[in-house]
Design a protein around this motif. Structure first.
Motif, PDB file in Angstrom:
ATOM      1  N   ILE A 100      43.459  18.676  40.312  1.00 45.87           N
ATOM      2  CA  ILE A 100      42.184  18.050  40.609  1.00 45.87           C
ATOM      3  C   ILE A 100      41.125  18.678  39.708  1.00 45.87           C
ATOM      4  N   ALA A 101      40.441  17.868  38.941  1.00 39.69           N
ATOM      5  CA  ALA A 101      39.546  18.351  37.895  1.00 39.69           C
ATOM      6  C   ALA A 101      38.527  19.348  38.429  1.00 39.69           C
ATOM      7  N   GLY A 102      38.430  20.496  37.742  1.00 40.15           N
ATOM      8  CA  GLY A 102      37.461  21.518  38.087  1.00 40.15           C
ATOM      9  C   GLY A 102      37.814  22.336  39.307  1.00 40.15           C
ATOM     10  N   ARG A 103      38.991  22.091  39.872  1.00 39.25           N
ATOM     11  CA  ARG A 103      39.363  22.769  41.122  1.00 39.25           C
ATOM     12  C   ARG A 103      40.860  23.089  41.073  1.00 39.25           C
ATOM     13  N   MET A 104      41.212  24.078  40.275  1.00 44.71           N
ATOM     14  CA  MET A 104      42.623  24.396  40.081  1.00 44.71           C
ATOM     15  C   MET A 104      42.868  25.892  40.264  1.00 44.71           C
ATOM     16  N   PRO A 105      42.775  26.403  41.503  1.00 45.45           N
ATOM     17  CA  PRO A 105      43.009  27.824  41.729  1.00 45.45           C
ATOM     18  C   PRO A 105      44.460  28.204  41.471  1.00 45.45           C
ATOM     19  N   ALA A 106      44.658  29.363  40.849  1.00 44.23           N
ATOM     20  CA  ALA A 106      46.008  29.859  40.574  1.00 44.23           C
ATOM     21  C   ALA A 106      46.593  30.480  41.835  1.00 44.23           C
ATOM     22  N   PHE A 107      47.927  30.482  41.910  1.00 45.72           N
ATOM     23  CA  PHE A 107      48.646  31.053  43.051  1.00 45.72           C
ATOM     24  C   PHE A 107      48.531  32.566  43.034  1.00 45.72           C
ATOM     25  N   LYS A 108      48.272  33.153  44.178  1.00 46.00           N
ATOM     26  CA  LYS A 108      48.226  34.600  44.318  1.00 46.00           C
ATOM     27  C   LYS A 108      49.540  35.080  44.944  1.00 46.00           C
ATOM     28  N   THR A 109      50.234  35.960  44.260  1.00 47.98           N
ATOM     29  CA  THR A 109      51.577  36.351  44.689  1.00 47.98           C
ATOM     30  C   THR A 109      51.591  37.110  46.008  1.00 47.98           C
ATOM     31  N   ASP A 110      50.440  37.654  46.420  1.00 45.82           N
ATOM     32  CA  ASP A 110      50.403  38.353  47.708  1.00 45.82           C
ATOM     33  C   ASP A 110      49.997  37.434  48.848  1.00 45.82           C
ATOM     34  N   ALA A 111      49.929  36.121  48.574  1.00 41.24           N
ATOM     35  CA  ALA A 111      49.597  35.105  49.570  1.00 41.24           C
ATOM     36  C   ALA A 111      48.160  35.238  50.081  1.00 41.24           C
ATOM     37  N   SER A 112      47.279  35.783  49.265  1.00 41.22           N
ATOM     38  CA  SER A 112      45.884  35.913  49.676  1.00 41.22           C
ATOM     39  C   SER A 112      45.053  34.682  49.340  1.00 41.22           C
ATOM     40  N   ASP A 113      45.676  33.621  48.884  1.00 46.67           N
ATOM     41  CA  ASP A 113      44.971  32.361  48.666  1.00 46.67           C
ATOM     42  C   ASP A 113      44.268  31.957  49.962  1.00 46.67           C
ATOM     43  N   THR A 114      43.087  31.397  49.839  1.00 50.25           N
ATOM     44  CA  THR A 114      42.350  30.950  51.016  1.00 50.25           C
ATOM     45  C   THR A 114      42.802  29.562  51.445  1.00 50.25           C
ATOM     46  N   ALA A 115      42.335  29.135  52.596  1.00 52.82           N
ATOM     47  CA  ALA A 115      42.624  27.780  53.057  1.00 52.82           C
ATOM     48  C   ALA A 115      42.088  26.751  52.067  1.00 52.82           C
ATOM     49  N   ASP A 116      40.899  27.006  51.512  1.00 49.38           N
ATOM     50  CA  ASP A 116      40.340  26.076  50.526  1.00 49.38           C
ATOM     51  C   ASP A 116      41.174  26.039  49.262  1.00 49.38           C
ATOM     52  N   ASP A 117      41.717  27.194  48.861  1.00 51.38           N
ATOM     53  CA  ASP A 117      42.632  27.208  47.709  1.00 51.38           C
ATOM     54  C   ASP A 117      43.865  26.351  47.992  1.00 51.38           C
ATOM     55  N   GLN A 118      44.461  26.570  49.166  1.00 53.26           N
ATOM     56  CA  GLN A 118      45.696  25.873  49.506  1.00 53.26           C
ATOM     57  C   GLN A 118      45.495  24.364  49.543  1.00 53.26           C
ATOM     58  N   ALA A 119      44.317  23.904  49.872  1.00 54.02           N
ATOM     59  CA  ALA A 119      44.030  22.471  49.902  1.00 54.02           C
ATOM     60  C   ALA A 119      44.086  21.831  48.522  1.00 54.02           C
ATOM     61  N   LEU A 120      44.092  22.657  47.472  1.00 54.91           N
ATOM     62  CA  LEU A 120      44.120  22.163  46.098  1.00 54.91           C
ATOM     63  C   LEU A 120      45.422  22.498  45.387  1.00 54.91           C
ATOM     64  N   GLN A 121      46.334  23.164  46.097  1.00 57.59           N
ATOM     65  CA  GLN A 121      47.592  23.626  45.501  1.00 57.59           C
ATOM     66  C   GLN A 121      48.789  22.907  46.114  1.00 57.59           C
ATOM     67  N   ALA A 122      49.929  23.068  45.470  1.00 57.33           N
ATOM     68  CA  ALA A 122      51.177  22.562  46.043  1.00 57.33           C
ATOM     69  C   ALA A 122      51.416  23.200  47.398  1.00 57.33           C
ATOM     70  N   CYS A 123      51.820  22.395  48.356  1.00 56.48           N
ATOM     71  CA  CYS A 123      52.109  22.899  49.705  1.00 56.48           C
ATOM     72  C   CYS A 123      53.463  23.595  49.723  1.00 56.48           C
ATOM     73  N   MET A 124      53.837  24.034  50.905  1.00 54.97           N
ATOM     74  CA  MET A 124      55.150  24.640  51.109  1.00 54.97           C
ATOM     75  C   MET A 124      56.202  23.552  51.369  1.00 54.97           C
ATOM     76  N   HIS A 125      57.411  23.878  51.099  1.00 61.41           N
ATOM     77  CA  HIS A 125      58.598  23.152  51.557  1.00 61.41           C
ATOM     78  C   HIS A 125      58.593  21.675  51.169  1.00 61.41           C
ATOM     79  N   HIS A 126      58.716  21.482  49.842  1.00 59.79           N
ATOM     80  CA  HIS A 126      58.772  20.139  49.257  1.00 59.79           C
ATOM     81  C   HIS A 126      59.911  19.331  49.876  1.00 59.79           C
ATOM     82  N   ASP A 127      59.678  18.030  50.049  1.00 61.47           N
ATOM     83  CA  ASP A 127      60.724  17.179  50.634  1.00 61.47           C
ATOM     84  C   ASP A 127      60.787  15.838  49.898  1.00 61.47           C
ATOM     85  N   GLY A 128      60.621  14.722  50.617  1.00 60.56           N
ATOM     86  CA  GLY A 128      60.812  13.401  50.016  1.00 60.56           C
ATOM     87  C   GLY A 128      59.885  13.143  48.836  1.00 60.56           C
ATOM     88  N   MET A 129      60.386  12.409  47.845  1.00 57.20           N
ATOM     89  CA  MET A 129      59.679  12.320  46.563  1.00 57.20           C
ATOM     90  C   MET A 129      59.942  10.965  45.911  1.00 57.20           C
TER      91      MET A 129
END
Length: 640
Positions: A100-129
């Motif tokens: 999403i343009a202008g809103r691309m937070p990088a993944f934090k390996t210690d899982a300290s990403d915020t809820a707002d970060d997660q709303a712009l990132q790939a979710c957990m446990h990919h399934d149907g595609m």
């Protein structure tokens, strides 16, 4: 998703026949008497995956259904293994930016990403595609859903502490992603940013449409109209429409609601009870997930949701005409006159297989022109009879006992309580029907019945000796062909294969596989040239043990239905499920998902035990569900 055998519960108390009650006691091809010839005429040779015959016309570059790769040997590995001559590429891992343009937070390996970060990132446990072409097979939109979360991985300290912020992050780690991909030589790249990029979460506003919209059982204090709902979650499997939209299926929604100690009959039938909410703890900070306070909120989930991937501003629509269920899979095909048919499974023990036939024809003009197509039509539930035939029973108010004095005063009642309505109609109770797919060459329909270890347990239906799947840990694939066009109400059926391992001593676990052993079939797709792809989801608590002693990892296989050969194409990392299955139109790229790599035996990572037994795909840190791109080194068609 295959739950732990010991933790799954049954909520179907009806006395309807089961798929094993109607299996023929003499032959595993399930036909008998004078109807055998008629059924054989529909299927051709009826030995399932032991059959031979013509594969019909070829859809891609003149290729047939023949499988051309050397089988991958089974092994306990922590990587993705494919045949010689193929390559894999990991793309779009949990935490990667969606674009999403202008809103691309990088993944934090210690899982300290915020809820707002997660709303712009790939979710957990990919399934149907599903892949939606924008430029032939070289550029397109990949749309995928995300089934659930492991809070032990999602948060820095797991669930040791709990807060509204953690609930919000969990909600944003569910839902659907829309990303743009393009081919760059031999590799694929995610387009960053992309004007199509979108995240849909458990907090995204959605509209309820169709006959049940506005029903009193869908009205809440927050939505007195019964037409507006927040979010979608526990999305499992999917569908792709000919008019360019994506269907995502709401499966185990009951796990998110804290039930009451005294659930009513409707709540019991849908598995709502005290203690459910402890799995995700949303109700502690989101009151609508407390059934005692908001008894109708759970009725607003369990639907098939339609999304237009090419319009990031569009509102997702929950299509109530397709019925409410623990949905897994919504395969779409067309009748000869252009009406839509949707085949759906319900991944719960002793539940049903459904079919929806639209009233209207698909119109040119894409999603906009077919905006209301799935709001009008007839929903059916399947009955599979002992003679190898079956019937689609209409779930229509006023028919078959679906009347007011039985709790079905309106069509909305029937759709919201589709399980209860199917009970009354006498539909066949199945062994966890999951993904569905339609062969584009023959119009045969396939459905995976993953497993049912409760078969034959005390108080549960038992099967006859000719179909020996009591304590059915291995599962099977059923197929049928309609008696005429896809809108027919009669069909002929048999089993394509009873999954199993011939090296097992327990008869019920041996199966009749011609080729490589497997169990717990789940994901399913017939590609454009007629090859049937099968993905497995063996519970982590079961992999490498008991009936699965020789099967330590989940896998993907290819089947030529005309010859019956099943050959292992792929192994997944330790503790993962293989799921999500789609391809480019030229079949030179295959996309799959690796879900929950390193999952512990209890199927939920938490801070009280090691985070995972896998470090896939990064080789260090927390394991991350991810999409894998598979191509052939010579650029050829996958599987040929």
């Amino acid at each position: 998703m295959a739950k732990d055998f010991a933790r799954m519960e049954d909520s179907n108390p009806s006395g309807n026949p089961t798929i094993h009650d109607v299996s023929d006691p003499q032959r595993r091809v399930f036909v008998r008497g004078g109807l055998a010839a008629a059924v054989a005429g529909l299927f051709g040779p009826l030995a399932g995956c032991a059959s031979t015959g013509s594969g019909g016309s070829n859809a891609v570059s003149g290729l047939g259904r023949a499988i051309g790769f050397k089988s991958v040997p089974m092994a306990a590995v922590d990587q993705v293994v494919v045949p010689e001559g193929y390559r894999t590429q990991v793309i779009y891992r949990w935490g990667d930016p969606t674009g999403i343009a202008g809103r691309m937070p990088a993944f934090k390996t210690d899982a300290s990403d915020t809820a707002d970060d997660q709303a712009l990132q790939a979710c957990m446990h990919h399934d149907g595609m599903a892949f939606f072409p924008l430029d032939g097979s070289n550029r397109g939109l990949l749309v995928l859903n995300h089934e659930y979360v492991d809070d032990g991985l999602l948060h820095t300290d797991g669930m040791k502490t709990w807060s509204a912020a953690k609930v919000r992050k969990s909600m944003h780690a569910h839902g659907v992603s829309v990303i743009e991909l393009q081919r760059d030589g031999a590799a694929w790249q995610q387009v960053l940013p992309s004007r199509f990029a979108r995240r849909i979460t458990a907090l995204t506003p959605m509209t309820l449409t169709g006959p049940a919209a506005g029903h009193p059982m869908l009205r809440t204090a927050g939505d007195p109209s019964g037409t507006q709902v927040l979010g979608t979650f526990n999305n499992c499997a999917n569908g792709q429409t000919p008019w360019g939209t994506y269907l995502t299926c709401e499966e185990n929604f009951a796990d998110y609601f804290e039930g009451t100690a005294t659930p009513d009959a409707h709540q019991k039938r849908w598995g709502l009870k005290k203690g459910n909410g402890a799995k995700y703890r949303w109700h502690e900070h989101e009151e609508r997930f407390d059934v005692a306070k908001h008894p109708n909120e759970s009725n607003r989930y369990g639907w098939v949701v339609e999304i237009d991937p090419q319009d990031p501003t569009s509102t997702p629509r929950k299509r109530t005409a397709l019925g409410r269920a623990a949905h897994e899979g919504a395969a779409v095909a067309l009748t000869d006159d252009g009406r839509a048919v949707v085949y759906m499974g319900e991944d719960s023990r002793f539940e049903y297989i459904y079919k929806f036939v639209s009233r209207d024809k698909v119109r040119p003009g894409g999603a906009v022109a077919n905006r209301d197509l799935l709001d009008h039509g007839t929903l059916y539930v399947g009955r599979f009879d002992v003679d190898g035939t079956g019937e689609w029973l209409p779930l229509e108010q006023g028919k078959g006992g679906l009347v007011a004095d039985k709790g079905f005063a309106t069509q909305g009642d029937v759709l919201i309580k589709s399980r209860q309505a199917s009970d009354i109609l006498g539909a066949t109770k199945m062994d966890r029907p999951e993904w569905t797919t339609v062969d584009p060459l023959t119009k045969e329909v396939y459905c995976t019945l993953t497993n049912n270890s409760n078969r034959g347990a005390p108080g549960q239906p038992f099967m006859d000796a000719a179909n020996p799947r009591s304590n059915n840990t291995m599962g099977q694939i059923i197929r049928w062909k309609e008696s005429g066009d896809l809108d027919a109400t009669k069909f002929a059926w048999n089993h394509l294969v009873l999954a199993g391992d011939p090296k097992q001593t327990r008869y019920e676990a041996q199966g009749n596989v011609k080729g490589d052993a497997f169990g717990s079939p789940d994901g399913l797709m017939v590609d454009a040239r007629g090859v049937l792809w099968i993905q497995t989801d063996v519970s982590t608590s079961t992999l490498g043990k008991g009936d699965y002693t020789n099967l330590p990892n989940n896998q993907m296989l290819a089947c030529d239905p005309t010859k019956g050969e099943i050959r292992r194409f792929l192994l997944g990392p330790a503790g993962c499920e293989i799921t999500g299955l789609t391809a480019t139109p030229d079949l030179r790229t295959l996309f799959i998902n690796i879900q929950h790599p390193g999952e512990p035996a209890n199927e939920r990572s938490d801070p009280e035990r090691p985070l995972a037994v896998s470090k896939w795909p990064d080789g260090a840190g927390r394991p991350r569900s991810a999409t894998v791109v598979i191509t052939k080194i010579d650029g050829g068609v996958i599987g040929s």
